[in-house]
Design a protein around this motif. Sequence first.
Motif, PDB file in Angstrom:
ATOM      1  N   MET A   1     -25.218 119.860  41.540  1.00 50.51           N
ATOM      2  CA  MET A   1     -25.654 119.858  43.082  1.00 50.51           C
ATOM      3  C   MET A   1     -24.823 120.501  43.516  1.00 50.51           C
ATOM      4  SD  MET A   1     -25.881 116.385  45.127  1.00 50.51           S
ATOM      5  CE  MET A   1     -25.411 116.997  46.852  1.00 50.51           C
ATOM      6  N   ASN A   2     -25.072 121.722  44.626  1.00 53.62           N
ATOM      7  CA  ASN A   2     -24.406 122.174  45.203  1.00 53.62           C
ATOM      8  C   ASN A   2     -23.416 121.435  46.535  1.00 53.62           C
ATOM      9  OD1 ASN A   2     -23.121 124.116  47.380  1.00 53.62           O
ATOM     10  ND2 ASN A   2     -25.383 125.486  46.713  1.00 53.62           N
TER      11      ASN A   2
ATOM     12  N   ILE B   1     -37.440 124.162  45.432  1.00 57.34           N
ATOM     13  CA  ILE B   1     -38.059 124.476  44.507  1.00 57.34           C
ATOM     14  C   ILE B   1     -37.990 124.528  43.182  1.00 57.34           C
ATOM     15  CG2 ILE B   1     -40.060 126.781  43.996  1.00 57.34           C
ATOM     16  CD1 ILE B   1     -39.854 127.898  46.965  1.00 57.34           C
ATOM     17  N   GLU B   2     -36.374 124.651  43.052  1.00 60.21           N
ATOM     18  CA  GLU B   2     -36.213 124.750  41.497  1.00 60.21           C
ATOM     19  C   GLU B   2     -36.282 123.318  41.096  1.00 60.21           C
ATOM     20  OE1 GLU B   2     -32.912 126.670  41.507  1.00 60.21           O
ATOM     21  OE2 GLU B   2     -33.217 128.459  41.026  1.00 60.21           O
TER      22      GLU B   2
ATOM     23  N   GLU C   1     -36.513 113.743  39.423  1.00 59.33           N
ATOM     24  CA  GLU C   1     -36.987 112.072  39.043  1.00 59.33           C
ATOM     25  C   GLU C   1     -35.773 111.261  40.061  1.00 59.33           C
ATOM     26  OE1 GLU C   1     -36.653 108.850  35.397  1.00 59.33           O
ATOM     27  OE2 GLU C   1     -36.454 111.122  34.866  1.00 59.33           O
ATOM     28  N   GLN C   2     -36.621 110.784  41.077  1.00 60.53           N
ATOM     29  CA  GLN C   2     -35.957 109.348  41.599  1.00 60.53           C
ATOM     30  C   GLN C   2     -33.979 109.076  41.220  1.00 60.53           C
ATOM     31  OE1 GLN C   2     -36.875 109.841  45.145  1.00 60.53           O
ATOM     32  NE2 GLN C   2     -34.916 108.044  45.643  1.00 60.53           N
TER      33      GLN C   2
ATOM     34  N   SER D   1     -32.420 114.261  42.761  1.00 54.81           N
ATOM     35  CA  SER D   1     -33.131 114.350  44.097  1.00 54.81           C
ATOM     36  C   SER D   1     -31.824 113.957  45.252  1.00 54.81           C
ATOM     37  CB  SER D   1     -33.936 113.146  43.511  1.00 54.81           C
ATOM     38  OG  SER D   1     -32.676 112.034  43.701  1.00 54.81           O
ATOM     39  N   ASP D   2     -30.930 113.289  44.709  1.00 56.90           N
ATOM     40  CA  ASP D   2     -30.367 114.303  46.230  1.00 56.90           C
ATOM     41  C   ASP D   2     -29.533 114.931  47.044  1.00 56.90           C
ATOM     42  OD1 ASP D   2     -29.771 111.122  45.775  1.00 56.90           O
ATOM     43  OD2 ASP D   2     -27.745 110.539  44.834  1.00 56.90           O
ATOM     44  N   GLU D   3     -29.435 115.898  46.136  1.00 58.50           N
ATOM     45  CA  GLU D   3     -29.853 117.081  46.497  1.00 58.50           C
ATOM     46  C   GLU D   3     -30.754 118.213  46.994  1.00 58.50           C
ATOM     47  OE1 GLU D   3     -28.876 121.574  44.573  1.00 58.50           O
ATOM     48  OE2 GLU D   3     -28.831 120.671  43.475  1.00 58.50           O
ATOM     49  N   LEU D   4     -32.733 116.879  46.783  1.00 58.49           N
ATOM     50  CA  LEU D   4     -33.144 118.063  47.376  1.00 58.49           C
ATOM     51  C   LEU D   4     -33.716 117.339  48.368  1.00 58.49           C
ATOM     52  CD1 LEU D   4     -36.485 119.253  46.720  1.00 58.49           C
ATOM     53  CD2 LEU D   4     -36.855 117.074  45.568  1.00 58.49           C
ATOM     54  N   GLU D   5     -33.085 116.130  48.624  1.00 56.13           N
ATOM     55  CA  GLU D   5     -33.079 115.439  50.421  1.00 56.13           C
ATOM     56  C   GLU D   5     -32.606 116.300  51.053  1.00 56.13           C
ATOM     57  OE1 GLU D   5     -31.749 111.238  51.901  1.00 56.13           O
ATOM     58  OE2 GLU D   5     -32.895 110.797  50.130  1.00 56.13           O
TER      59      GLU D   5
END
Length: 58
Positions: free
Chosen positions: A1-2, A22-23, A28-29, A34-38
């Motif tokens: 995670m960044n 996009i990557e 997976e939840q 998934s935290d980074e995506l949110e």
Amino acid sequence: MNDLWKTLKSDEEYNIALKRTIEIFHAEQGTPESDELELLLSIVMDYENRHFHIPSPD
């Protein structure tokens, strides 16, 4: 995670964040991705709302 994700202030930052979104889009939840995506979805949407005007349909 960044850990450096923050408010996007340039097209370059936006493009980097969008590419990363996009990557990891199918992360997976419950995973760090998934935290980074949110977070990324939130800051990307904020940038788009500030910089890309979409007119209302007539």
